[in-house]
Design an enzyme around this catalytic site. Structure first.
Site: not given
Lengths: 323, 323, 323, 323
Positions: A107-108, A256, A158, A25, A189, A133, A15, A76, A129, A254, A175, A27, A248, A131
């Site tokens: 990780d993948g 994000q 809010r 840039r 908050g 993670d 992702g 992918r 990533t 996406h 994830r 690198v 609601r 995430d």
């Protein structure tokens, strides 16, 4: 010091995340400054297998540090999971003279990097990533931008939630990890944060908290739900049915993943990209760049992949005290 | 565990910084959750001396986590530098029953906290300043917002600088420290960063770099100057006179001190505020909260004030490679 | 000139919109400057019926011009649709001495205002809705903020859409009106805009356009769908199944209703609020404030409610040329 | 309808403004859709004289609608003020087959366009300037972005101003026009606005107002000064010396000229660009595109240049009532 590589490649995989362009840039420009030739590989391992490779110079990466997404695109690649694909990837590196590779992803993507290194093309992973993670590092490129984007969206929700005294359930990405949710909970908050790392309160406990807050005089009831928990629409229905409070659910989705990267993402992305190049120059094998305990460091890919990550218990406790 | 304090005060001192409100909120809500009474002291030590003190409850700090500035306001206080002033401050704490104090500010504010502690009112410092110039900690509240604000402003100046192929000199805050300037340099793709921690290149070297970049095809020439270096208007005149390239200097000024805090500032501000309350509850004396090596920790105020801070050499080196 | 009213009320009704606070501030401060007493009515007509009314002074509206939502809150009120409810509303105005009322909201809210005016409480409508679906005016408070919010979200989605060469379908608000969608389409460079005012192209036509764009070299395919068209998830599935291009739908949702108002919203909101007060002072009956042909004007409520609004044909044509 | 032109040029001239890229994109894509060839002229009239001209296709203007500045760059051109320069410009148009020209800029740029039209190259002006100082139109491209940028900066300054109870004087752009200042004054809740179109209050009157506000309980004192008034640093010194209130002046400077354009700027920029192309196609001579009374219209360049513009008196009055 003489470099252990002469031509390096760079690709983004998995992702996309804001800040990946800043890494590309870094690198390219660090590589050129260190005397290397730098090749950009389009669309991750997929583009490598197809030979979608071109040389990048300092001007190729002008004016990208502030852009979301990745100019190298990402995709992918099921073929690269198999040994034949990996062998073809290593072969393709040789076609373009690439003797070192920087792989920006999760990780993948690092597993692929390790395979290439076994086939003679040294590859260094850079954690990219939103995430957060990846266990070996305290920071992954894109996380800060994603949190700020989600936080800004929650702040807007809010406003209207307060005007109408509504309950709002907002589902954020991550994830299987609750970092984005926990950071958003503290920073916007929210009254409650549901994350996969902690026991989810029952619907009844959630409803009780909302009612208590209502009677304390709170005008908005924000619940942040991590993607790994899910079920936001059903929870909203349950709350509205039981309490009569209009409720609601919003799944931020996406948006994000995009946007101009924040300063933190640009800095970490730049430093990690430079570090990856320097590791290649030094001839260090199969490493992942990490930001750990306030320092830019590196780990063996296999060791990194075995590490476990925990959510900060004190931070979770504080998130509950701040309501 | 029984608390070593029962009523705590909180004040903001020195220059304001985005995120201070998040700390105030965390002190109030964590304090109440820990069973304490929390008093807000208006306008720093000045308000303490004047008894400008009122109790805060959980609702007093509603809807402030996202606001810049400080609801407790801040002011300089010359009287508090003197022993008589400090004695009166301690006395005033007793008037309001305050037996513990959270002081949000910089080194100068921590010196005041140490004096109060010597007079029997335990005080804990929380590092709040946009300048990141507190040696014991890797983070100070407000820094991230200030960097992002400056970076966004520089990005806008870059647009018009590119349209006109101008040279732009942008002076950012930071007092005697170059952190804001260095972070802005890397994150906005500036051609040069002048900071007090490093030897300033001569005007001739600066002009040579600009001309080299021009002949490489660069359409903008951004130079970030730290406040501690200064001299931006003169440098602009010199460059324009020598090269004929239209050159403009901008001093970003006070807009860098305000604005809704970023997620990073809200998180660190909240965690540090909670940590300060917990230190008071544990009865730890004269501590400064810090974020060091990726952890929230605490140091003795006097030891903290003696520490020295250095700019990261590798980060400075990378900033020069990324041009 | 002597005023035809002495005490005026102000309320917000229907869905909230960014800028409503700027209108409230303008009503209060202009009212006081004109020598009137100003009463804030909480939660729309609902609060009126319950007597949830308090005097506002110049300081009551400090520091709100930049805030989203409405400090007076808003709510639906079924009772006020009935003549008994309206009679009670007029009675309640007399209880508080209110002889003029400013109603900030949409068409439904104006109908209520007209009823009150018939019962002797002159009421002036101010158009506040993000949807721009009030026929008598070229501008409604909140529209500009909503468009910018949606546009920014779409820009972020575009980043990740481009990185992955995805098709993204983004559904924006607007109820039965396509203004937000059309403005977002032009301003974010979308490939297609589906709005209720125009014949929706068939799924086959949409898919054909996507494929044509793909073969022209476009890396993202953005389709903006107005709320009044809907069906985004199904459309996404259809596109992905037919073309094999990964396609994601996002419904932006309630974040479009909040956020700090833009300059345009603050200006129109302030001017319209002042104008409403001046109409009450002049004794003009049952008017709606409007911004029409570049001027702040006013119309009879009943005439205003009968007007029809059309989408700008040239703007729609241009949106299709810009692909 | 057959087109009266076959190849058109487009250039940006004078100071750059956010939204110019959206106009360029609209000219290119509408032009191509109308069957024309479109040539981009780099760096204004200067580039025309030097033959810095290249064909643009639909992809040349991809991904620019959201960018500040102008991809065609801009420059002053003293040679083009003289008849010889104008003759050479017309000649150069013929070299590239350009028989129609879109000139994006201000009054000075339109004078050049008129000269070219007299020499047989029909030219249409599009109003692009952040200053809103073009009499024939209610809108100029870039104004809305500049106002929002200045407003956001002022809001940040207000935060810190409130924390310290300072007086802040903020000087905004606008050359001889007070529009940016007046809009900023209303939208950021400033206490006073000084603009060239209105009698400047004396220093004594200003100081009296500040003191009155202080005693009413206001915690910040913001004065917006238009560029055409100036003298901000001296005013700050005078206020501080007389009142003892800490007072700081900020000149916002060039950041007001850059940044990603707002939705309003992108929409007007796109519509005006399309309109300019359509005027060329219709063979209308020497026109300026304008947005007047809510419509996109066009005027004769010479008539447009003779028009006078006035600041809205009611808006100025309202700005004073809102304090």
């Amino acid at each position: 010091m003489s470099n252990k590589v002469s031509t390096i490649g760079v690709l983004t995989s998995g992702g996309d995340a804001p800040g990946m362009n800043a890494t590309i840039r870094a690198v390219v420009r660090t590589g050129i400054a260190r005397g290397l030739k730098v090749m950009g590989i389009q669309k991750g391992y997929n583009g490598l297998l197809q030979g979608d490779v071109r040389e990048l110079n300092a001007r190729s990466v002008s004016d990208i540090v502030q852009r979301g997404g990745t100019i190298l695109q990402t995709a992918r690649c099921l073929d690269f999971v198999k040994p034949e694909g990996q062998a073809r990837g290593a072969e393709m590196c040789k076609v373009f003279g690439i003797d070192g590779l920087v792989v920006i992803g999760g990780d993948g993507s690092f597993q692929g990097a390790e395979k290439l290194a076994n086939l003679g093309i040294n590859a260094i992973g850079v954690p990219g990533t939103i995430d957060l993670d990846i266990a070996c590092t305290d920071y992954t490129i894109g996380f800060d931008t994603a949190v700020n984007t989600a936080m800004d969206a929650i702040n807007k929700i809010r406003d209207t939630s307060t005007s109408h005294e509504r309950c709002s359930i907002i589902e954020v990405m991550g994830r299987n990890a609750g970092y984005i949710a926990l950071w958003c909970g503290i920073s916007s908050g929210a009254e409650m944060v549901l994350i996969p790392e902690k026991q989810r309160p029952t619907d009844e406990e959630i409803i009780k908290t909302i009612l208590e807050n209502k009677h304390k005089g709170k005008k908005h009831f924000l619940i942040i739900v991590a993607e790994g928990i899910g079920g936001s629409y059903n929870l909203a229905k349950k709350i509205e049915a039981t309490t009569g409070i209009e409720t609601r659910a919003s799944i931020l989705g996406h948006l994000q993943r995009g946007g101009s990267p924040t300063a933190v993402d640009r800095i970490h992305a730049s430093m990690m990209g430079a570090k990856a190049v320097d590791l290649l120059c030094e001839g260090k094998q199969k490493r992942v760049v990490a930001f750990k305990n306030g320092q830019y460091v590196d780990y063996d890919i296999n060791e990194a992949l075995k590490m476990k990550k925990n959510i900060d218990d004190y931070m979770y406790e504080v998130s509950q005290l701040l309501i």
